[in-house]
Design a protein around this motif. Structure first.
Motif, PDB file in Angstrom:
ATOM      1  N   ASP A   1      62.867  25.002  14.177  1.00 47.56           N
ATOM      2  CA  ASP A   1      61.803  26.006  14.101  1.00 47.56           C
ATOM      3  C   ASP A   1      60.668  26.307  13.274  1.00 47.56           C
ATOM      4  O   ASP A   1      59.621  26.799  13.383  1.00 47.56           O
ATOM      5  N   GLY A   2      60.997  25.565  12.099  1.00 48.33           N
ATOM      6  CA  GLY A   2      60.283  25.840  10.775  1.00 48.33           C
ATOM      7  C   GLY A   2      60.763  25.135   9.749  1.00 48.33           C
ATOM      8  O   GLY A   2      61.864  24.667   9.804  1.00 48.33           O
ATOM      9  N   LEU A   3      59.967  25.372   8.632  1.00 50.04           N
ATOM     10  CA  LEU A   3      60.469  24.803   7.194  1.00 50.04           C
ATOM     11  C   LEU A   3      60.168  25.465   6.123  1.00 50.04           C
ATOM     12  O   LEU A   3      59.313  26.173   6.160  1.00 50.04           O
ATOM     13  N   MET A   4      60.969  25.494   5.152  1.00 49.24           N
ATOM     14  CA  MET A   4      61.005  26.285   4.089  1.00 49.24           C
ATOM     15  C   MET A   4      60.585  25.118   2.622  1.00 49.24           C
ATOM     16  O   MET A   4      61.573  24.574   2.551  1.00 49.24           O
ATOM     17  N   ILE A   5      59.436  25.131   2.117  1.00 45.99           N
ATOM     18  CA  ILE A   5      59.351  23.904   1.261  1.00 45.99           C
ATOM     19  C   ILE A   5      58.939  24.628  -0.277  1.00 45.99           C
ATOM     20  O   ILE A   5      58.120  25.231  -0.161  1.00 45.99           O
TER      21      ILE A   5
END
Length: 339
Positions: free
Chosen positions: A294-298
């Motif tokens: 559902d998403g990414l943390m970069i």
């Protein structure tokens, strides 16, 4: 036990049912909205209870047994998927949620530069650490409240949502003033005292999987937060510890579809910590989106080689732009969009 209510059940009907269950000596939690209410009975059921009797309660359409120890985090129907909403951002929707920024907040100028860039790219969530749990006590531990002020000022200026890590219960009131989403790091996934306190606030909670946690361990930690009243939990797969030493951690890509099969909570992937290697961020980001994340943390920084922490896994602005560009056709292929 899980009670599915009839489509015509109103909020008033749910409240009346909850009062009746309480009178019966049962502990229950309700969820859902008009046309799709469910009630999970968490405590008070034993082998002598007649399950069929619950089907006669007002507005109850169907009674099912809960399959897993995690009752509130459990997925109760094939299409049951929660969204966590903060301002104009919906995590768990058809748009891939991108959270980006430095591992550590270092200065006011740094946060303004990063926030301006994210706003230009239409990224809505700014990350940054003000309190840093470091393996070495001699490493940079963060700027504390001063750092949070820098991030909030930048976020307000560019209309961004913020996320930062909380390490102990005493920090919750202060962080809640400055930060939209509170992150629980991998080392604190089973800090049950912290999780209980986080269950009593309204801020969404971003829960990272522990280094050696099973899926059930992970979801039981989410259960602590949900069970204490906070429904806004976001799961994050950030790599686990294996026998492999080439990478910092090993990304468990199977965790994405498995957690989505087991739970209704949104699932985010952190490709930066997953390998701990800068050049791996782009391919792991693509793998995560292809798997249905559902998403990414970069982790990204104007000058990664000068970052105060995690510089080896932090990418620069140019590399971040390449990540976003290459994600778009993959997201489209799985029925989602990026930015």
């Amino acid at each position: 036990m899980l009670l599915y209510l009839k489509e015509e059940a109103s909020e008033s009907d749910v409240n009346n049912l909850m009062e009746r269950l309480k009178w019966m000596g049962l502990v229950a939690k309700s969820s859902g909205h008009m046309g799709a209410y469910t009630v999970a009975i968490l405590e008070g059921i034993d082998k002598n209870v007649d399950r069929d009797a619950f089907s006669t309660l007002p507005m109850v359409k169907e009674v099912r047994e809960l399959k897993h120890a995690f009752k509130l985090a459990s997925k109760t129907a094939p299409d049951h998927k929660s969204q966590v909403r903060i301002k104009d951002v919906a995590i768990g929707s058809d748009t891939i949620a991108i959270m980006a920024g430095p591992c550590s907040i270092e200065s006011k100028d740094q946060m303004d530069t990063v926030a301006a860039y994210l706003a230009e790219k239409k990224v809505q969530i700014l990350r940054g650490g003000a309190y840093k749990p470091r393996t070495s006590p001699y490493s940079f531990q963060g700027l504390g409240e001063e750092g949070m002020k820098f991030m909030k000022e930048a976020a307000d200026k560019y209309n961004l949502v913020t996320i930062s890590e909380v390490m102990e219960p005493d920090q919750i009131p202060l962080l809640s003033e400055y930060v939209d989403i509170l992150q629980v790091g991998t080392r604190n996934m089973q800090n049950f005292s912290l999780l209980k306190h986080l269950g009593k606030i309204k801020n969404p909670i971003f829960l990272k999987r522990g280094l050696s946690a099973t899926y059930q361990d992970f979801l039981m930690s989410a259960e602590y937060i949900l069970g204490h009243g906070n429904p806004n939990v976001i799961l994050c797969e950030r790599g686990i510890r294996t026998y492999e030493t080439h990478t910092r951690n090993t990304l468990d890509i199977a965790a994405v579809p498995i957690l989505q099969e087991l739970s209704h909570l949104p699932v985010i992937v952190d490709p930066s910590h997953a390998a701990g290697i800068r050049k791996m961020v782009r391919p792991l980001s693509k793998a995560a989106v292809a798997a249905g994340a559902d998403g990414l943390m970069i982790e990204m920084h104007p000058n990664p080689d000068e970052a105060f922490s995690d510089k080896d896994q932090t990418i620069d602005f140019d590399e971040f732009a390449k990540v976003i560009k290459e994600l778009k056709p993959i997201a489209k292929a799985v029925g989602k969009t990026v930015l």
